[in-house]
Design a protein around this motif. Structure first.
Motif, short mmCIF file in Angstrom:
data_model
loop_
_atom_site.label_atom_id
_atom_site.label_comp_id
_atom_site.label_asym_id
_atom_site.label_seq_id
_atom_site.Cartn_x
_atom_site.Cartn_y
_atom_site.Cartn_z
N LEU A 1 0.83 -1.21 0.00
CA LEU A 1 0.00 0.00 0.00
C LEU A 1 0.86 1.26 0.00
O LEU A 1 0.38 2.35 -0.32
CB LEU A 1 -1.01 -0.04 1.15
N ASN A 2 2.15 1.11 0.27
CA ASN A 2 3.09 2.22 0.07
C ASN A 2 3.23 2.56 -1.42
O ASN A 2 3.72 3.62 -1.77
CB ASN A 2 4.47 1.89 0.67
N ARG A 3 2.78 1.68 -2.29
CA ARG A 3 2.89 1.87 -3.74
C ARG A 3 1.63 2.50 -4.33
O ARG A 3 1.50 2.61 -5.55
CB ARG A 3 3.14 0.53 -4.43
N LEU A 4 0.69 2.88 -3.47
CA LEU A 4 -0.55 3.50 -3.98
C LEU A 4 -0.21 4.68 -4.87
O LEU A 4 0.69 5.46 -4.57
CB LEU A 4 -1.40 4.02 -2.82
N GLY A 5 -0.99 4.81 -5.95
CA GLY A 5 -0.73 5.90 -6.89
C GLY A 5 0.08 5.40 -8.08
O GLY A 5 -0.13 5.83 -9.21
N LYS A 6 1.00 4.45 -7.80
CA LYS A 6 1.83 3.89 -8.87
C LYS A 6 1.36 2.48 -9.19
O LYS A 6 1.50 1.99 -10.30
CB LYS A 6 3.29 3.77 -8.40
N ARG A 7 0.81 1.83 -8.19
CA ARG A 7 0.47 0.40 -8.29
C ARG A 7 -0.90 0.22 -8.97
O ARG A 7 -1.91 0.72 -8.47
CB ARG A 7 0.39 -0.11 -6.86
N GLU A 8 -0.95 -0.49 -10.08
CA GLU A 8 -2.21 -0.82 -10.77
C GLU A 8 -3.26 0.28 -10.60
O GLU A 8 -4.32 0.04 -10.00
CB GLU A 8 -2.75 -2.15 -10.23
N PRO A 9 -2.99 1.48 -11.14
CA PRO A 9 -3.92 2.60 -10.91
C PRO A 9 -5.34 2.35 -11.42
O PRO A 9 -6.29 2.94 -10.91
CB PRO A 9 -3.26 3.78 -11.63
N GLU A 10 -5.46 1.44 -12.39
CA GLU A 10 -6.81 1.13 -12.90
C GLU A 10 -7.63 0.41 -11.83
O GLU A 10 -8.87 0.41 -11.88
CB GLU A 10 -6.74 0.33 -14.22
N ILE A 11 -6.96 -0.18 -10.84
CA ILE A 11 -7.68 -0.85 -9.73
C ILE A 11 -7.68 0.02 -8.48
O ILE A 11 -8.71 0.19 -7.82
CB ILE A 11 -7.03 -2.22 -9.40
N TYR A 12 -6.51 0.61 -8.18
CA TYR A 12 -6.37 1.29 -6.88
C TYR A 12 -6.37 2.82 -6.98
O TYR A 12 -6.30 3.49 -5.96
CB TYR A 12 -5.08 0.81 -6.19
N GLY A 13 -6.49 3.34 -8.23
CA GLY A 13 -6.58 4.79 -8.38
C GLY A 13 -5.22 5.47 -8.41
O GLY A 13 -4.17 4.82 -8.35
N HIS A 14 -5.28 6.80 -8.49
CA HIS A 14 -4.05 7.59 -8.67
C HIS A 14 -3.59 8.26 -7.38
O HIS A 14 -2.52 8.86 -7.34
CB HIS A 14 -4.26 8.63 -9.78
N GLU A 15 -4.40 8.19 -6.36
CA GLU A 15 -4.03 8.83 -5.10
C GLU A 15 -2.90 8.06 -4.42
O GLU A 15 -2.90 6.82 -4.43
CB GLU A 15 -5.23 8.81 -4.15
N THR A 16 -1.99 8.77 -3.80
CA THR A 16 -0.90 8.12 -3.07
C THR A 16 -1.33 7.95 -1.60
O THR A 16 -2.34 8.52 -1.16
CB THR A 16 0.38 8.97 -3.11
N LEU A 17 -0.52 7.19 -0.88
CA LEU A 17 -0.78 7.02 0.57
C LEU A 17 -0.72 8.38 1.26
O LEU A 17 -1.54 8.68 2.13
CB LEU A 17 0.25 6.05 1.14
N ASP A 18 0.22 9.22 0.84
CA ASP A 18 0.34 10.57 1.42
C ASP A 18 -0.92 11.38 1.17
O ASP A 18 -1.42 12.06 2.07
CB ASP A 18 1.52 11.33 0.80
N ASP A 19 -1.46 11.32 -0.08
CA ASP A 19 -2.70 12.06 -0.41
C ASP A 19 -3.82 11.62 0.53
O ASP A 19 -4.58 12.44 1.06
CB ASP A 19 -3.17 11.78 -1.85
N MET A 20 -3.92 10.31 0.71
CA MET A 20 -4.99 9.77 1.55
C MET A 20 -4.80 10.21 3.00
O MET A 20 -5.75 10.60 3.68
CB MET A 20 -4.97 8.24 1.41
N GLU A 21 -3.55 10.22 3.45
CA GLU A 21 -3.29 10.61 4.84
C GLU A 21 -3.62 12.09 5.06
O GLU A 21 -4.12 12.46 6.12
CB GLU A 21 -1.83 10.29 5.20
N ILE A 22 -3.39 12.91 4.03
CA ILE A 22 -3.71 14.34 4.15
C ILE A 22 -5.23 14.51 4.31
O ILE A 22 -5.70 15.26 5.17
CB ILE A 22 -3.17 15.12 2.92
N LYS A 23 -6.00 13.77 3.49
CA LYS A 23 -7.48 13.85 3.58
C LYS A 23 -7.96 13.41 4.97
O LYS A 23 -8.84 14.04 5.57
CB LYS A 23 -8.12 12.92 2.54
N LEU A 24 -7.36 12.32 5.46
CA LEU A 24 -7.80 11.80 6.77
C LEU A 24 -7.40 12.72 7.91
O LEU A 24 -8.14 12.88 8.87
CB LEU A 24 -7.19 10.41 7.00
N THR A 25 -6.23 13.34 7.78
CA THR A 25 -5.77 14.26 8.82
C THR A 25 -6.73 15.45 8.91
O THR A 25 -7.07 15.92 9.99
CB THR A 25 -4.34 14.75 8.51
#
Ligand code: DQA
Length: 149
Positions: free
Chosen positions: A11-35
């Motif tokens: 999940l550290n590869r979010l944004g780069k990993r299979e974006p057609e399945i997991y999207g373009h957001e990175t783990l950092d982007d998600m953490e910013i939204k949650l913060t």
């Protein structure tokens, strides 16, 4: 309220990993939204990601002793076979919500089983990274009147 957002392997590869399945957001982007959401609701959040089963188990044990009120957990592929992670969640009194970015129920059959879900309050799957947001809302609503969990 104090919540731990725990992410497992790859999940550290979010944004780069299979974006057609997991999207373009990175783990950092998600953490910013949650913060941001957490700060609006007076929630203290900690983020932790590891590709290693034992390290995730250690962090769950730590959460049991550091006053964490809830764990939002995406165990990645460990979801489908890690009895050790299931036992870790089962061994602590901190409630957990399982999150998956993709809808694991409409993917390969091996993803349709979670050994972790039975020891969680519930599962959020298929809503992209919004699943983490929904899980935070579920913790915020928990215990409020008209809510049975
Ligand atoms: C995942 C689904 C798992 O099957 C997969 O192994 C992952 C990500 C998800 O968030 O959709 O690593 O947990």
């Amino acid at each position: 309220m104090k919540l731990l957002i725990l992410n497992g392997p790859n999940l550290n590869r979010l944004g780069k990993r299979e974006p057609e399945i997991y999207g373009h957001e990175t783990l950092d982007d998600m953490e910013i939204k949650l913060t941001k959401l957490a700060s609006e609701h007076n929630v203290q959040v900690s983020f932790f990601q590891s590709n290693t089963e034992g390290t995730l188990i250690d962090r769950i044990h730590e959460a049991a002793d550091d006053g964490t009120d809830g764990i939002i957990f995406n165990p990645g592929a460990f979801t489908h076979y890690s009895i050790a992670l299931r036992d870790a969640i089962g061994s602590v009194s901190v409630p957990a919500i399982e999150v998956h970015i993709s809808n694991v129920h409409n993917r390969e059959s091996f993803r349709q089983t979670s050994v972790i879900a039975p020891v969680c309050l519930g599962q959020m799957t298929g809503f992209g990274t919004n699943g983490y947001i929904l899980a935070m809302h579920a913790f915020l609503l928990r215990g409020k009147e008209d809510c049975s969990i």
